[in-house]
Design a protein around this motif. Structure first.
Motif, short mmCIF file in Angstrom:
data_model
loop_
_atom_site.label_atom_id
_atom_site.label_comp_id
_atom_site.label_asym_id
_atom_site.label_seq_id
_atom_site.Cartn_x
_atom_site.Cartn_y
_atom_site.Cartn_z
N ILE A 7 0.84 -1.21 0.00
CA ILE A 7 0.00 0.00 0.00
C ILE A 7 0.87 1.25 0.00
O ILE A 7 2.01 1.23 0.48
CB ILE A 7 -0.97 0.03 1.21
CG1 ILE A 7 -0.23 -0.22 2.54
CG2 ILE A 7 -2.09 -0.98 1.02
CD1 ILE A 7 -1.10 -0.01 3.77
N VAL A 8 0.29 2.31 -0.51
CA VAL A 8 1.03 3.58 -0.57
C VAL A 8 0.07 4.73 -0.28
O VAL A 8 -1.12 4.66 -0.59
CB VAL A 8 1.71 3.78 -1.95
CG1 VAL A 8 0.70 3.86 -3.09
CG2 VAL A 8 2.61 5.02 -1.96
N ALA A 9 0.60 5.78 0.37
CA ALA A 9 -0.23 6.97 0.62
C ALA A 9 0.67 8.16 0.91
O ALA A 9 1.83 8.00 1.29
CB ALA A 9 -1.15 6.73 1.81
N ILE A 10 0.08 9.34 0.72
CA ILE A 10 0.77 10.57 1.15
C ILE A 10 0.45 10.69 2.64
O ILE A 10 -0.72 10.75 3.02
CB ILE A 10 0.23 11.80 0.38
CG1 ILE A 10 0.49 11.64 -1.13
CG2 ILE A 10 0.84 13.08 0.91
CD1 ILE A 10 -0.18 12.70 -2.01
N SER A 11 1.48 10.69 3.48
CA SER A 11 1.23 10.65 4.92
C SER A 11 1.23 12.02 5.59
O SER A 11 0.94 12.12 6.77
CB SER A 11 2.26 9.77 5.62
OG SER A 11 1.93 8.42 5.37
N THR A 12 1.56 13.04 4.84
CA THR A 12 1.57 14.39 5.43
C THR A 12 0.37 15.17 4.87
O THR A 12 -0.17 14.81 3.83
CB THR A 12 2.90 15.10 5.09
OG1 THR A 12 3.24 14.78 3.75
CG2 THR A 12 4.00 14.66 6.02
N PRO A 13 -0.05 16.25 5.58
CA PRO A 13 -1.23 16.98 5.08
C PRO A 13 -0.98 17.61 3.72
O PRO A 13 0.15 17.99 3.41
CB PRO A 13 -1.45 18.07 6.13
CG PRO A 13 -0.60 17.73 7.28
CD PRO A 13 0.49 16.84 6.79
N ILE A 14 -2.05 17.71 2.95
CA ILE A 14 -1.93 18.29 1.62
C ILE A 14 -1.83 19.81 1.76
O ILE A 14 -2.61 20.43 2.46
CB ILE A 14 -3.16 17.91 0.77
CG1 ILE A 14 -3.27 16.39 0.63
CG2 ILE A 14 -3.13 18.59 -0.60
CD1 ILE A 14 -2.10 15.71 -0.04
N LEU A 112 -3.38 2.19 -3.51
CA LEU A 112 -3.63 3.34 -2.63
C LEU A 112 -4.18 2.84 -1.29
O LEU A 112 -5.14 2.06 -1.25
CB LEU A 112 -4.63 4.28 -3.30
CG LEU A 112 -4.79 5.65 -2.65
CD1 LEU A 112 -3.48 6.44 -2.70
CD2 LEU A 112 -5.89 6.45 -3.32
N ALA A 113 -3.57 3.28 -0.21
CA ALA A 113 -3.99 2.81 1.12
C ALA A 113 -5.34 3.40 1.50
O ALA A 113 -5.68 4.51 1.10
CB ALA A 113 -2.96 3.21 2.15
N GLU A 114 -6.07 2.65 2.27
CA GLU A 114 -7.33 3.18 2.79
C GLU A 114 -7.05 3.93 4.08
O GLU A 114 -5.99 3.76 4.67
CB GLU A 114 -8.28 2.01 3.03
CG GLU A 114 -8.75 1.48 1.71
CD GLU A 114 -9.65 0.29 1.84
OE1 GLU A 114 -10.10 0.03 2.95
OE2 GLU A 114 -9.85 -0.36 0.82
N PRO A 115 -8.02 4.75 4.56
CA PRO A 115 -7.76 5.46 5.81
C PRO A 115 -7.37 4.48 6.92
O PRO A 115 -8.01 3.45 7.10
CB PRO A 115 -9.10 6.14 6.13
CG PRO A 115 -9.78 6.26 4.82
CD PRO A 115 -9.33 5.09 3.99
N GLY A 116 -6.31 4.81 7.64
CA GLY A 116 -5.90 4.00 8.79
C GLY A 116 -5.30 2.64 8.45
O GLY A 116 -5.06 1.84 9.33
N GLU A 117 -5.04 2.38 7.15
CA GLU A 117 -4.62 1.03 6.79
C GLU A 117 -3.23 0.65 7.31
O GLU A 117 -2.97 -0.52 7.60
CB GLU A 117 -4.71 0.84 5.27
CG GLU A 117 -4.76 -0.64 4.93
CD GLU A 117 -5.05 -0.93 3.46
OE1 GLU A 117 -5.28 0.01 2.69
OE2 GLU A 117 -5.03 -2.12 3.11
N PHE A 118 -2.34 1.64 7.45
CA PHE A 118 -1.01 1.31 7.98
C PHE A 118 -1.15 0.82 9.43
O PHE A 118 -0.55 -0.17 9.82
CB PHE A 118 -0.08 2.54 7.91
CG PHE A 118 0.31 2.90 6.50
CD1 PHE A 118 1.43 2.34 5.92
CD2 PHE A 118 -0.45 3.79 5.75
CE1 PHE A 118 1.80 2.66 4.61
CE2 PHE A 118 -0.10 4.12 4.46
CZ PHE A 118 1.01 3.55 3.88
N THR A 119 -1.97 1.55 10.20
CA THR A 119 -2.17 1.17 11.61
C THR A 119 -2.94 -0.15 11.69
O THR A 119 -2.68 -0.97 12.56
CB THR A 119 -2.92 2.31 12.34
OG1 THR A 119 -2.27 3.53 12.05
CG2 THR A 119 -2.90 2.10 13.84
N CYS A 459 -6.89 9.10 9.21
CA CYS A 459 -6.67 9.74 7.92
C CYS A 459 -5.89 8.78 7.02
O CYS A 459 -5.28 7.82 7.51
CB CYS A 459 -5.92 11.05 8.10
SG CYS A 459 -4.59 10.97 9.27
N ILE A 460 -5.93 9.09 5.74
CA ILE A 460 -5.16 8.26 4.80
C ILE A 460 -3.68 8.48 5.11
O ILE A 460 -3.26 9.59 5.40
CB ILE A 460 -5.50 8.64 3.35
CG1 ILE A 460 -6.94 8.18 3.07
CG2 ILE A 460 -4.52 8.06 2.36
CD1 ILE A 460 -7.43 8.45 1.70
#
Ligand SMILES: Nc1nc2c(ncn2[C@@H]2O[C@H](COP(=O)(O)OP(=O)(O)OP(=O)(O)O)[C@@H](O)[C@H]2O)c(=O)[nH]1
Ligand SMILES: [Mg+2]
Length: 462
Positions: A7-14, A112-119, A459-460
């Motif tokens: 999975i991948v996501a932007i982890s900082t606020p846009i 694309l990761a879903e919200p909270g998917e890393f946790t 959040c994503i």
């Protein structure tokens, strides 16, 4: 459990910032990073070692085009946030570089990761339990340092330890009862009825204590709502501005300045306090006034504390008394404030005392800042009056509270059953069910649907 996809996501606020982070997790994370990262240093990249950072460029391999200058961090499973391989790309914090890097990761096979998917993966892969995963959300959303401190304790496993201790004791009693069921012919009684009652009773008290902590946790998590009300022109908006230490609301000598409600959160002695300035109460035929007053009433309904303000430089009028009875009808905690004490006092304090015999008013000058510390202390002591005084610093959320309530019901039924000489089988059944509800807190037994609901609040990228 190893998830199949990466999975991948932007982890900082846009937005625009110094740096932005794109995070990838999964068994193809390093492989994808290898394809899109071009090292600028002479250092050879060691794809087998962990917690290493490399300086270089992200390149779109299809176009052979450089996207941004980055630092790539490689973290090797299992000692990572998700327990999977993680590649983190620190790029420049603009929307375009972040999006383009995300796109190349996706093109190379990440999802694309879903919200909270890393946790969620950290939980599913057994690094943390569910209550610890939920505390991550509390850390991200903490409004004060105290809230953060409590959430960090949960992340360290404080709540889990408490729950596990209660569970352990329940399993112990259950196993003794089950032994009695198994060896019923031999007339073995592992625990006397009194002992069982005593131990179940002490468990109920422990669970109740945790349930009580939920109210305190909610105050630390969401804060309390303090609604400023009173007649027009008494200085409500001036007080809001003084509390915020900035000119947030319009202030004027013209009555009826504030129309909409204005909400801002401040920190009072570690508690997040949402201060709500409202339109002055009173009667009016003007449709705009009517709407403003309706909104003020709506806020009063939601208030934890009503800060009722009067103008000390004016004598009490009939209109004030009408407002007082309206406010009293909300049956909320009232904090009486006499404002404008820098001007000659005209209000009758004895009359006020008769109307509010149990309240001791705070005297302020919103424009000069007098009495503001005292007012904050009063607000804090109201809050302290609402929270449980035990020293156990544990955060409990609504979901966890509901599970605890169900455990408590099972224990109470078991206790009642003991009194009424209920069969051991039924007692065992109650204890077993109670344990299941505790397991819902730590997440040992939870369906996908419940997990979806919990992690969708994140959040994503987290
Ligand atoms: N002398 C003095 N004037 C004050 C004080 N607080 C507010 N005022 C003045 O009183 C007037 C009304 O202040 P606001 O803060 O707009 O009052 P309000 O209650 O929000 O008024 P509405 O929004 O119209 O209901 C302004 O001229 C303020 O400068 C105070 O403590 N002392
Ligand atoms: Mg106002």
């Amino acid at each position: 459990m190893i998830a199949k996809d990466t999975i991948v996501a932007i982890s900082t606020p846009i937005g625009q910032s110094g740096i932005g982070i794109v995070r990838m997790s999964g068994n193809r994370a390093f492989d994808i990073a290898r394809r899109i990262f071009s090292s600028s240093s002479r250092t050879k990249i060691s794809w087998n070692s962990s917690f290493k950072m490399y300086y270089g460029w992200i390149v779109d391999p299809d176009k052979n085009e450089r996207i941004d200058e980055v630092i790539l961090s490689l973290m090797k499973a299992p000692r990572t946030y998700t327990r999977e391989d993680i590649a983190e790309i620190n790029c420049h914090g603009g929307l375009v570089p972040l999006r383009k890097i995300l796109e190349v990761c996706l093109k190379q096979g990440a999802r694309l990761a879903e919200p909270g998917e890393f946790t969620r993966r950290a939980f599913l892969n057994g690094r943390i339990d569910l209550s610890q995963a939920e505390s991550v959300l509390d850390i991200v959303q903490a409004k004060t340092e105290k809230t953060l401190k409590l959430a960090v304790k949960s992340l360290e496993g404080k709540l889990s330890k408490c729950i596990l201790a209660i569970r352990e004791e329940m399993v112990d009693i259950l196993s003794l009862i089950e032994a009695e069921i198994d060896f019923c012919d031999e007339d073995i009684q592992a625990l006397s009825k009194e002992e069982k009652e005593k131990r179940i009773d002490s468990l109920i008290k422990k669970v109740e204590k945790l349930i009580d902590r939920a109210t305190t946790s909610q105050i630390y998590r969401e804060g309390v709502k303090v609604v400023i009300t009173g007649k027009t022109n008494v200085g409500k908006s001036s007080l809001l501005n003084t509390l915020l230490e900035r000119e947030r609301a319009i202030v004027s000598h013209i009555p009826g300045t504030t129309r909409d409600t204005i909400e801002e959160t401040i920190n009072i002695k570690g508690f997040p306090v949402c201060i709500i300035d409202t339109a002055g109460l009173g009667e009016s035929k003007d449709p705009l006034d009517k709407e403003s007053i309706k909104r003020a009433y709506d806020s009063l309904k939601m208030a934890d504390i009503i800060l009722l303000m009067v103008d000390g430089s004016l004598p009490l009028e009939e209109e004030d008394e009408k407002i007082f009875s309206v406010v009293k009808n909300f049956k909320k905690q009232i904090l009486l404030v006499i404002n404008k004490i820098d001007l000659p006092l005209k209000i009758s304090k004895s009359k006020l005392r008769k109307i509010f015999p149990s309240l001791s008013p705070v005297e302020t000058s919103a424009t000069q800042g007098t009495g503001i510390d005292k007012l904050k202390t009063q607000i804090a002591s109201f809050i302290l009056g609402k929270i449980s005084s035990d020293s156990e610093e544990i955060m409990i959320n609504l979901r966890q509270k509901n599970c605890l309530k169900k455990t408590k019901s099972c224990l109470s039924r078991a206790k009642e059953g003991l009194k009424n000489n209920l069969s051991e089988e039924l007692l065992a059944l109650e204890l077993r069910e109670g344990i299941t509800h505790l397991d819902e807190i730590t997440g040992y037994r939870l369906g996908e649907e419940v997990l979806d609901r919990i992690f969708s609040q994140f959040c994503i990228g987290k």
